[in-house]
Design a protein around this motif. Structure first.
Motif, mmCIF file in Angstrom:
data_model
loop_
_atom_site.group_PDB
_atom_site.id
_atom_site.type_symbol
_atom_site.label_atom_id
_atom_site.label_comp_id
_atom_site.label_asym_id
_atom_site.label_seq_id
_atom_site.Cartn_x
_atom_site.Cartn_y
_atom_site.Cartn_z
ATOM 1 N N GLU A 45 0.832 -1.209 0.000
ATOM 2 C CA GLU A 45 0.000 0.000 0.000
ATOM 3 C C GLU A 45 0.866 1.259 0.000
ATOM 4 O OE1 GLU A 45 -3.406 2.139 2.819
ATOM 5 O OE2 GLU A 45 -2.932 0.010 3.089
ATOM 6 N N SER A 46 1.945 1.243 0.787
ATOM 7 C CA SER A 46 2.860 2.384 0.827
ATOM 8 C C SER A 46 3.570 2.567 -0.513
ATOM 9 C CB SER A 46 3.888 2.166 1.940
ATOM 10 O OG SER A 46 4.846 3.200 1.961
ATOM 11 N N ALA A 47 3.998 1.458 -1.121
ATOM 12 C CA ALA A 47 4.693 1.526 -2.413
ATOM 13 C C ALA A 47 3.777 2.054 -3.500
ATOM 14 C CB ALA A 47 5.233 0.146 -2.788
ATOM 15 N N VAL A 48 2.526 1.607 -3.507
ATOM 16 C CA VAL A 48 1.559 2.071 -4.502
ATOM 17 C C VAL A 48 1.368 3.583 -4.385
ATOM 18 C CG1 VAL A 48 -0.886 2.035 -5.133
ATOM 19 C CG2 VAL A 48 0.347 -0.106 -4.787
ATOM 20 N N ALA A 49 1.253 4.081 -3.155
ATOM 21 C CA ALA A 49 1.063 5.518 -2.945
ATOM 22 C C ALA A 49 2.256 6.314 -3.467
ATOM 23 C CB ALA A 49 0.840 5.801 -1.465
ATOM 24 N N GLU A 50 3.461 5.811 -3.249
ATOM 25 C CA GLU A 50 4.668 6.508 -3.707
ATOM 26 C C GLU A 50 4.751 6.516 -5.232
ATOM 27 O OE1 GLU A 50 7.920 4.582 -1.819
ATOM 28 O OE2 GLU A 50 7.452 5.369 0.190
ATOM 29 N N VAL A 51 4.450 5.389 -5.858
ATOM 30 C CA VAL A 51 4.513 5.322 -7.324
ATOM 31 C C VAL A 51 3.409 6.170 -7.940
ATOM 32 C CG1 VAL A 51 4.289 3.786 -9.311
ATOM 33 C CG2 VAL A 51 5.671 3.088 -7.351
ATOM 34 N N GLN A 52 2.222 6.149 -7.349
ATOM 35 C CA GLN A 52 1.125 6.966 -7.857
ATOM 36 C C GLN A 52 1.473 8.453 -7.785
ATOM 37 O OE1 GLN A 52 -2.505 6.079 -9.045
ATOM 38 N NE2 GLN A 52 -1.553 7.897 -9.923
ATOM 39 N N ALA A 53 2.134 8.868 -6.715
ATOM 40 C CA ALA A 53 2.506 10.272 -6.552
ATOM 41 C C ALA A 53 3.515 10.723 -7.610
ATOM 42 C CB ALA A 53 3.084 10.503 -5.152
ATOM 43 N N ASP A 54 4.262 9.779 -8.153
ATOM 44 C CA ASP A 54 5.294 10.087 -9.147
ATOM 45 C C ASP A 54 4.842 9.771 -10.566
ATOM 46 O OD1 ASP A 54 7.900 11.061 -9.647
ATOM 47 O OD2 ASP A 54 8.691 9.022 -9.826
ATOM 48 N N ALA A 55 3.591 9.329 -10.716
ATOM 49 C CA ALA A 55 3.093 8.885 -12.021
ATOM 50 C C ALA A 55 2.613 10.057 -12.864
ATOM 51 C CB ALA A 55 1.949 7.894 -11.823
ATOM 52 N N ALA A 56 2.447 9.798 -14.157
ATOM 53 C CA ALA A 56 1.840 10.781 -15.044
ATOM 54 C C ALA A 56 0.402 11.044 -14.586
ATOM 55 C CB ALA A 56 1.861 10.274 -16.484
ATOM 56 N N ASP A 57 -0.106 12.216 -14.920
ATOM 57 C CA ASP A 57 -1.426 12.622 -14.436
ATOM 58 C C ASP A 57 -2.535 11.647 -14.814
ATOM 59 O OD1 ASP A 57 -0.304 14.850 -13.295
ATOM 60 O OD2 ASP A 57 -0.820 16.191 -14.959
ATOM 61 N N ASP A 58 -2.391 11.017 -15.977
ATOM 62 C CA ASP A 58 -3.471 10.147 -16.455
ATOM 63 C C ASP A 58 -3.249 8.669 -16.128
ATOM 64 O OD1 ASP A 58 -1.291 9.982 -18.092
ATOM 65 O OD2 ASP A 58 -2.392 10.091 -19.982
ATOM 66 N N ALA A 59 -2.262 8.353 -15.290
ATOM 67 C CA ALA A 59 -1.972 6.967 -14.943
ATOM 68 C C ALA A 59 -2.563 6.616 -13.585
ATOM 69 C CB ALA A 59 -0.466 6.721 -14.926
ATOM 70 N N THR A 60 -3.083 5.413 -13.478
ATOM 71 C CA THR A 60 -3.626 4.913 -12.220
ATOM 72 C C THR A 60 -2.798 3.723 -11.764
ATOM 73 O OG1 THR A 60 -5.874 5.614 -12.780
ATOM 74 C CG2 THR A 60 -5.645 3.935 -11.071
ATOM 75 N N VAL A 61 -2.436 3.714 -10.488
ATOM 76 C CA VAL A 61 -1.623 2.638 -9.915
ATOM 77 C C VAL A 61 -2.413 1.978 -8.788
ATOM 78 C CG1 VAL A 61 0.580 2.034 -8.853
ATOM 79 C CG2 VAL A 61 0.457 3.971 -10.451
ATOM 80 N N VAL A 62 -2.529 0.659 -8.831
ATOM 81 C CA VAL A 62 -3.237 -0.080 -7.790
ATOM 82 C C VAL A 62 -2.379 -1.253 -7.342
ATOM 83 C CG1 VAL A 62 -5.512 0.572 -8.659
ATOM 84 C CG2 VAL A 62 -4.457 -1.553 -9.445
ATOM 85 N N GLY A 63 -2.699 -1.796 -6.183
ATOM 86 C CA GLY A 63 -1.941 -2.917 -5.650
ATOM 87 C C GLY A 63 -2.769 -4.177 -5.559
ATOM 88 N N GLN A 64 -2.097 -5.317 -5.677
ATOM 89 C CA GLN A 64 -2.737 -6.622 -5.533
ATOM 90 C C GLN A 64 -1.771 -7.523 -4.768
ATOM 91 O OE1 GLN A 64 -5.789 -7.643 -6.619
ATOM 92 N NE2 GLN A 64 -5.592 -9.784 -6.015
ATOM 93 N N THR A 65 -2.139 -7.867 -3.531
ATOM 94 C CA THR A 65 -1.277 -8.762 -2.775
ATOM 95 C C THR A 65 -1.336 -10.161 -3.379
ATOM 96 O OG1 THR A 65 -3.073 -9.239 -1.219
ATOM 97 C CG2 THR A 65 -1.522 -7.490 -0.619
ATOM 98 N N GLY A 66 -0.253 -10.894 -3.200
ATOM 99 C CA GLY A 66 -0.233 -12.251 -3.735
ATOM 100 C C GLY A 66 1.131 -12.886 -3.570
ATOM 101 N N ASP A 67 1.130 -14.190 -3.388
ATOM 102 C CA ASP A 67 2.340 -14.995 -3.256
ATOM 103 C C ASP A 67 2.642 -15.605 -4.622
ATOM 104 O OD1 ASP A 67 4.254 -16.958 -2.772
ATOM 105 O OD2 ASP A 67 3.332 -17.627 -0.905
ATOM 106 N N LEU A 68 3.815 -15.346 -5.144
ATOM 107 C CA LEU A 68 4.162 -15.802 -6.483
ATOM 108 C C LEU A 68 4.361 -17.312 -6.572
ATOM 109 C CD1 LEU A 68 6.559 -12.966 -7.671
ATOM 110 C CD2 LEU A 68 4.128 -13.276 -8.170
ATOM 111 N N THR A 69 4.351 -18.010 -5.449
ATOM 112 C CA THR A 69 4.419 -19.468 -5.495
ATOM 113 C C THR A 69 3.034 -20.101 -5.380
ATOM 114 O OG1 THR A 69 4.746 -19.712 -3.099
ATOM 115 C CG2 THR A 69 6.715 -19.423 -4.468
ATOM 116 N N ASP A 70 1.989 -19.276 -5.342
ATOM 117 C CA ASP A 70 0.614 -19.766 -5.219
ATOM 118 C C ASP A 70 -0.097 -19.587 -6.559
ATOM 119 O OD1 ASP A 70 -2.187 -19.989 -4.791
ATOM 120 O OD2 ASP A 70 -1.938 -19.467 -2.682
#
Length: 265
Positions: A45-70
């Motif tokens: 959630e913190s990483a998404v907020a930081e990337v969204q703050a640095d994104a282009a005006d028309d870009a949307t950033v969202v997060g999805q938790t998940g284990d890459l071995t599942d």
């Protein structure tokens, strides 16, 4: 350079920190809608907020938790950009490194776990994403691996061995999914990621370095450009490989290491 990918949608696995994070950031700066991924919900959630703050005006950033071995988590990861943005144009695969250590200290479980994390996560992600990537105008896959696929690194037998499977897969995909989808890989050397920062700070505490900058300089020794990489150096390369500006680049593995590698190929 306008990479002409604004409005596209991307999934970047293992992107709550490190090189996956830089890749998500670079894509979002180009106006790409990005789904980021991590296992820790608060950290993501913190990483998404930081990337969204640095994104282009028309870009949307969202997060999805998940284990890459599942496998079920990976299915949900791939579906998230389709549900959120109605499309999936770019898949960027990243994963944390397996444990270090010499060969004789590894167990069968270590090998199976490394293969599941590094190779099967990519296999499952691509399998789930392929039809979505084919449906657009210029789908791309970029696999973040390691320079260890070209030169074995002491003490990293699992990474040296298992990551080679991703390169074989990437090369195969570059042919089987073409021309609708291009597949490439990037092979990072040393970059100033949180892991490197932690190692330098530990060195300062042990008295090996006078301060953080001294440690950073030491890590840059032997690299022809004179310093270790900024994660965004790799992130911007990932964004370029995801764009039509690189439309004739397919099936390659690009070292991003400041020239530190000794391999001719």
């Amino acid at each position: 350079m306008n990479l002409e990918i604004a409005g596209n949608a991307a999934l970047v696995t293992a992107s709550s920190s490190g090189l996956g994070n830089a890749s998500a950031r670079a894509l979002a700066q180009e106006g790409v809608n990005v789904v980021m991924n991590g296992r820790d919900e608060d950290r993501l959630e913190s990483a998404v907020a930081e990337v969204q703050a640095d994104a282009a005006d028309d870009a949307t950033v969202v997060g999805q938790t998940g284990d890459l071995t599942d496998p079920e988590d990976i299915e949900a990861l791939v579906e998230r950009p389709v549900e959120e943005f109605g499309r999936l144009d770019h898949l960027v695969t990243s994963a944390g490194g397996p444990p270090s250590g010499p060969f004789m200290e590894t167990t069968d479980d270590d090998w199976y776990e490394a293969y599941d994390l590094l190779v099967m996560s990519v296999v499952r992600s691509v399998r789930a994403a392929a039809d979505h990537l084919r449906a657009g105008d210029g789908g791309t896959i970029v696999n973040i691996t390691s320079r260890s696929v070209k030169e074995a690194i002491d003490g990293l037998v699992l990474s040296n061995s298992v990551r080679m499977g991703v390169i074989g897969l990437e090369k195969t995909l570059s042919k089987e999914l073409a021309p609708e989808v291009r597949a490439n890989a990037v092979l990072p050397g040393s970059h100033e990621t949180p892991r490197i920062e932690e190692l330098i700070e530990q060195g300062v505490e042990r008295g090996e370095y006078e301060d953080y900058e001294d440690g950073l300089d030491d890590w840059g020794q032997g690299i022809p450009v004179g310093h270790i990489g900024d994660p965004m150096d790799l992130g911007r390369t990932v964004a370029y490989l995801s764009s039509p500006q690189s439309e004739y680049i397919n099936g390659v593995a690009v070292p991003i290491d400041g020239g530190s590698g000794a391999s001719n190929l």
